[in-house]
Design a protein around this motif. Sequence first.
Motif, short mmCIF file in Angstrom:
data_model
loop_
_atom_site.label_atom_id
_atom_site.label_comp_id
_atom_site.label_asym_id
_atom_site.label_seq_id
_atom_site.Cartn_x
_atom_site.Cartn_y
_atom_site.Cartn_z
N GLU A 167 0.82 -1.21 0.00
CA GLU A 167 0.00 0.00 0.00
C GLU A 167 0.85 1.26 0.00
O GLU A 167 0.34 2.36 -0.14
CB GLU A 167 -0.95 0.00 1.20
CG GLU A 167 -2.03 -1.06 1.11
CD GLU A 167 -3.05 -0.94 2.23
OE1 GLU A 167 -3.03 0.09 2.95
OE2 GLU A 167 -3.85 -1.87 2.39
N ASN A 168 2.16 1.08 0.18
CA ASN A 168 3.09 2.21 0.10
C ASN A 168 3.84 2.07 -1.22
O ASN A 168 4.80 1.32 -1.33
CB ASN A 168 4.06 2.20 1.28
CG ASN A 168 4.92 3.45 1.33
OD1 ASN A 168 5.42 3.92 0.30
ND2 ASN A 168 5.13 3.97 2.52
N ARG A 169 3.39 2.79 -2.23
CA ARG A 169 3.92 2.60 -3.58
C ARG A 169 5.41 2.87 -3.66
O ARG A 169 6.15 2.12 -4.29
CB ARG A 169 3.17 3.51 -4.56
CG ARG A 169 3.63 3.34 -6.00
CD ARG A 169 2.76 4.13 -6.95
NE ARG A 169 3.21 3.95 -8.32
CZ ARG A 169 2.60 4.50 -9.37
NH1 ARG A 169 1.52 5.25 -9.20
NH2 ARG A 169 3.06 4.29 -10.59
N GLN A 170 5.88 3.92 -2.98
CA GLN A 170 7.30 4.27 -3.07
C GLN A 170 8.17 3.16 -2.49
O GLN A 170 9.15 2.72 -3.12
CB GLN A 170 7.58 5.57 -2.32
CG GLN A 170 9.06 5.99 -2.37
CD GLN A 170 9.37 7.16 -1.46
OE1 GLN A 170 8.61 7.46 -0.55
NE2 GLN A 170 10.49 7.83 -1.70
N LEU A 171 7.81 2.65 -1.31
CA LEU A 171 8.61 1.60 -0.68
C LEU A 171 8.49 0.29 -1.44
O LEU A 171 9.47 -0.46 -1.58
CB LEU A 171 8.18 1.40 0.77
CG LEU A 171 8.42 2.56 1.73
CD1 LEU A 171 8.12 2.14 3.16
CD2 LEU A 171 9.85 3.08 1.62
N SER A 172 7.29 0.01 -1.94
CA SER A 172 7.09 -1.23 -2.69
C SER A 172 7.93 -1.24 -3.96
O SER A 172 8.58 -2.25 -4.28
CB SER A 172 5.60 -1.39 -3.04
OG SER A 172 5.39 -2.58 -3.75
N SER A 194 17.99 7.01 0.22
CA SER A 194 18.41 6.68 1.58
C SER A 194 17.27 6.79 2.59
O SER A 194 17.13 5.92 3.47
CB SER A 194 19.58 7.57 2.00
OG SER A 194 19.23 8.95 1.90
N ASP A 195 16.45 7.82 2.49
CA ASP A 195 15.37 7.99 3.45
C ASP A 195 14.33 6.88 3.31
O ASP A 195 13.90 6.28 4.31
CB ASP A 195 14.69 9.35 3.27
CG ASP A 195 15.60 10.50 3.69
OD1 ASP A 195 16.59 10.25 4.41
OD2 ASP A 195 15.33 11.65 3.28
N ALA A 196 13.92 6.62 2.07
CA ALA A 196 12.92 5.58 1.83
C ALA A 196 13.47 4.21 2.22
O ALA A 196 12.77 3.39 2.83
CB ALA A 196 12.50 5.57 0.36
N TYR A 197 14.74 3.96 1.88
CA TYR A 197 15.34 2.67 2.23
C TYR A 197 15.42 2.52 3.75
O TYR A 197 15.14 1.43 4.29
CB TYR A 197 16.73 2.55 1.63
CG TYR A 197 17.46 1.30 2.05
CD1 TYR A 197 17.09 0.05 1.54
CD2 TYR A 197 18.48 1.36 2.99
CE1 TYR A 197 17.74 -1.11 1.95
CE2 TYR A 197 19.14 0.21 3.40
CZ TYR A 197 18.77 -1.02 2.88
OH TYR A 197 19.42 -2.16 3.29
N GLY A 198 15.77 3.59 4.44
CA GLY A 198 15.82 3.53 5.90
C GLY A 198 14.48 3.17 6.49
O GLY A 198 14.39 2.37 7.43
N LYS A 199 13.42 3.74 5.93
CA LYS A 199 12.08 3.43 6.41
C LYS A 199 11.72 1.98 6.10
O LYS A 199 11.09 1.29 6.91
CB LYS A 199 11.06 4.38 5.76
CG LYS A 199 9.62 4.16 6.23
CD LYS A 199 8.69 5.21 5.66
CE LYS A 199 7.25 4.95 6.08
NZ LYS A 199 7.08 4.89 7.55
N LEU A 200 12.11 1.51 4.92
CA LEU A 200 11.84 0.13 4.53
C LEU A 200 12.47 -0.84 5.54
O LEU A 200 11.82 -1.78 5.99
CB LEU A 200 12.40 -0.13 3.13
CG LEU A 200 12.34 -1.57 2.60
CD1 LEU A 200 10.90 -2.03 2.47
CD2 LEU A 200 13.05 -1.66 1.25
N VAL A 201 13.72 -0.61 5.88
CA VAL A 201 14.43 -1.49 6.81
C VAL A 201 13.86 -1.37 8.23
O VAL A 201 13.72 -2.37 8.93
CB VAL A 201 15.94 -1.17 6.81
CG1 VAL A 201 16.65 -1.97 7.89
CG2 VAL A 201 16.53 -1.50 5.44
N ARG A 202 13.52 -0.15 8.64
CA ARG A 202 13.00 0.04 9.99
C ARG A 202 11.60 -0.53 10.16
O ARG A 202 11.31 -1.20 11.14
CB ARG A 202 12.96 1.54 10.34
CG ARG A 202 14.30 2.18 10.60
CD ARG A 202 14.11 3.57 11.22
NE ARG A 202 13.24 4.41 10.41
CZ ARG A 202 13.65 5.17 9.40
NH1 ARG A 202 14.94 5.16 9.06
NH2 ARG A 202 12.80 5.93 8.73
#
Length: 571
Positions: A167-172, A194-202
């Motif tokens: 449901e999160n298109r950017q992270l998906s 980096s910001d999106a990837y950090g959120k993905l991992v967290r």
Amino acid sequence: MTNGITTEGFDYETLAELETAKASLNSQVDYFDELTVMTNSVLPSVLPNQHRVMGALGTLLTQNLPKIVRELSAAVAGAAEALETHRGELDELFMQGQSALTAGETPAVLTAQLRELDNSRGAGEAVLNTALTDCTEAVSKCVSDLQQLSWEPVTVTPVSQRVPLWENRQLSELYWQIRNSSGEEAAALIAENSDAYGKLVRDYPLLACQLTSLPTAEQNRVNRRALKWATKNPEEAYVAMGFNETTLGTDEFKKQLRILKKQLHKADENYAELLIAGTGIGIAAQALNRENSQNRVNLSGFGRHYGAITAQVSFGDPQTAEHMALIVPGMYSTVAGTGEINTAALNLMGESLKYTNSVAVSVWIGYDSPIAKEEPFMKRATEGGMMLSQDINEVQRLRINNPPKTFAVIGHSFGTTTGAEGIKRLNTPVDIFIAVGSAGLKTGTTAESLQTKRIAATTADPHPKNWGELGDLLVNPLMPNAPLNYLTLALLASDYIAPIGRTFGEHRVDPRELKGAEVFSSNRLLQDRPFVGTHSMISTDNDLVKGYFQENTQSLSWIAKEITEGGGSGK
């Protein structure tokens, strides 16, 4: 029919009506064409990596996703093919109707043919609808499961409030871009996002573990973070990883996580000590550079396979080392037993570092290994082999531009059975398959069926030919106390478990008997290195008997020499 041509009492008396009918059918054909293209584009990426998707989405998907994908694919392809045929028939009828109308004739004669064509199309759609109906229950279960599953941040949101990744298109999109990239491309994507990837991992720690294209150092960080999260949140991790009481009990799940984390910490300390001690080839000065993944124990994998927590623990960097070895353990192997297996890998690493400073040894606990009653059968080896082949194929994909000089797959006990099944499915052969204390390969296995350039094997059988000249002398019937001598050697200088595995069940091929196999000694007497006297990797009584991967043993020395220089230290 809802979206078809109404066949009750119609006559195509005008060209416009005939064109409308054709457009209706053509639009449906185009729709199914799109479905076919979409399905065919998805299948190659979904099915080969299906196990990683399964690990994330849980038991229901494990049971139902393959059926859904295949049945829908077949149904859509079949419907599209049938409708394409109908399109050709309709074109022909259209031409006939057009000619009739142009000549001023009433084409009522075409009505029956068109009705038959439409009924045929209806039958084709019914086939598709039946397939969809057959899958309805499975689909509903999966949808229900998907709505509940997600990957919670280390601090936070109640289960009922989680937002699924899709449901999160950017992270998906970022997730799939990294999944399908090479190591260098993955690093670039991480830097750019980096910001999106950090959120993905967290926020999605377990899902991030499936990003196998990450550089080793980042893989290690992501997998250790997920392990830490799972250890602190075992109830939620238990559900998120797809376990239930029929696959792995909650108490055992928690216990294994704690042990894995503890053993990983111990491996860190032991490997650092090994490097600091130095090996005479100049790596001691680099030992404290923990940013270098070659000088670190890396958690290269963390996940689930059926009823087992899976992990891959790598001493050194498997993405950059010039020489690689992957150890596949056997029966009763779990992450709770990583202590012994890590010791075996550490010993092999220490022996190998005598010859090179660019080597990586990985422990692959990537499958649900058998218990005693399952050992005679091939089910666990077949399933585990599929997992192994996918993991090796992925490493080879990532290293296509910098392949290692040596890539060895080393199986121990039932791990040789699983290992052989895995390398049968490889896209690119490994350099050598080494079978240690083999429980036997699948009946019918040949050297040609294994995707490896060379095969080597050893088993410390209780047989005079293995003990060498002194063994022949001591058990010679003419010698005093020959039976007692044999019994002593059988107990202290033999592996009497492996032959049992090859005698019963579905895996009776001795790898030492394969065409071209190199047989090396592990329990020969009168050698400058200790002989093996047990079936284990590491003996619990180091003073009395030695395991196959015990320090300084004949077998360990040969394997280390082989994976680093391409030639063992002797037969």
